[in-house]
Scaffold this motif. Sequence first.
Motif, PDB file in Angstrom:
ATOM      1  N   PRO A  11      14.673  29.699 -39.379  1.00  0.00           N
ATOM      2  CA  PRO A  11      14.764  28.232 -39.463  1.00  0.00           C
ATOM      3  C   PRO A  11      14.092  27.696 -40.716  1.00  0.00           C
ATOM      4  O   PRO A  11      13.390  28.410 -41.431  1.00  0.00           O
ATOM      5  CB  PRO A  11      14.000  27.785 -38.206  1.00  0.00           C
ATOM      6  N   SER A  20       9.693  23.609 -37.079  1.00  0.00           N
ATOM      7  CA  SER A  20      10.912  24.092 -37.719  1.00  0.00           C
ATOM      8  C   SER A  20      12.138  23.461 -37.077  1.00  0.00           C
ATOM      9  O   SER A  20      12.081  22.894 -35.984  1.00  0.00           O
ATOM     10  CB  SER A  20      11.014  25.622 -37.631  1.00  0.00           C
ATOM     11  N   PHE A  72      16.575  24.307 -36.841  1.00  0.00           N
ATOM     12  CA  PHE A  72      17.612  25.282 -37.134  1.00  0.00           C
ATOM     13  C   PHE A  72      18.906  24.858 -36.462  1.00  0.00           C
ATOM     14  O   PHE A  72      18.941  24.623 -35.246  1.00  0.00           O
ATOM     15  CB  PHE A  72      17.187  26.661 -36.627  1.00  0.00           C
ATOM     16  N   THR A 116      13.405  32.694 -34.102  1.00  0.00           N
ATOM     17  CA  THR A 116      13.117  31.321 -34.514  1.00  0.00           C
ATOM     18  C   THR A 116      11.673  30.953 -34.192  1.00  0.00           C
ATOM     19  O   THR A 116      10.959  30.354 -35.009  1.00  0.00           O
ATOM     20  CB  THR A 116      14.079  30.351 -33.811  1.00  0.00           C
TER      21      THR A 116
END
Length: 320
Positions: free
Chosen positions: A214, A225, A227, A248
């Motif tokens: 991410p 983060s 993504f 992630t």
Amino acid sequence: MHNAREVAMNPSDAEIVRQRALRALSLNRTPGYHFAGHFLDLRCCRSGTAGVEFELDPGPHCLDPDGTVNLGAVALLADMALAASTRAFLDPSVRTATLALQLQFTGAEARGMLKAEARSSGFSPRTALPEAPCVGRVIAAGQEVLRMSGAWVSPPAPGGRALDPLPWERQRLLDAPALEPKDLDPLEQAVMRRVEQALRAARHGDFLRHLWAPQVRHTLRGAASRFAIGMHIGNRVGHVQGGLLLNTALATAIAAVPHHPVLTAVSAWYISPGQGKVLTARSTVLQKGRNIAVVRTEVFATGGKRVLEAISNHAIPARH
């Protein structure tokens, strides 16, 4: 700042990655598996109730700059092997889902051919939704890279439909030529756009981090983060693949404690499916000491639905 020559992937390696992605998309048109598994070409060498064995052959598509296999690929391999050990007790048409996953890294490098071994005792009848515990390890050059364990369940598939078998559950292995770019449908075109973006961003040996990790930013308490969800990280029912969901979380946790760069262990709990348009994660540093840091990471799907929680341990490398 890298100059253009330093950031560009070797053209021959870039073409290998591109053709691998086009072939994975071609194979993905046969229902039952997912793009990520086809892209890595995970090979199931043995499958049964006595245990399973997978192999991952490294190449420019999955190596980090230091020549080791990318953490996302290792996490996906671990998740797939453990899941397959529980699936050996089930009909191929049913779904399995990760309930919990633990990885303990030994310090051995994930370099060269990786082999994952896993076994399960099957599904216990003591809970309304039976759970299957499983254990395993990932080996490189005869050394344990990580020890792993987890628990899986077999919930109904979306829409109650029967699922198509995975490649190693079929009577014959799948094969297909790479697709031509002109033959791609809109979802496949989106995957190839991500592949091309990652190739442009990657230094030599840095492709997979740009495809699967991410976008991370530091916060006062750790890191956060974001993504975008797509076919490139999806599983066969359209949710984010369990190993890549953990990747992630780990990418965010690692960024939260940059002065403790050695990831030693993680325990993750899968709360709900990763679905929607975007995943977001936040990592909170619970402890940052002289040698050890502990990070809590929460992952959310669109609308703030909690998807995963993980606690990871990070350390300062030994001085030699």
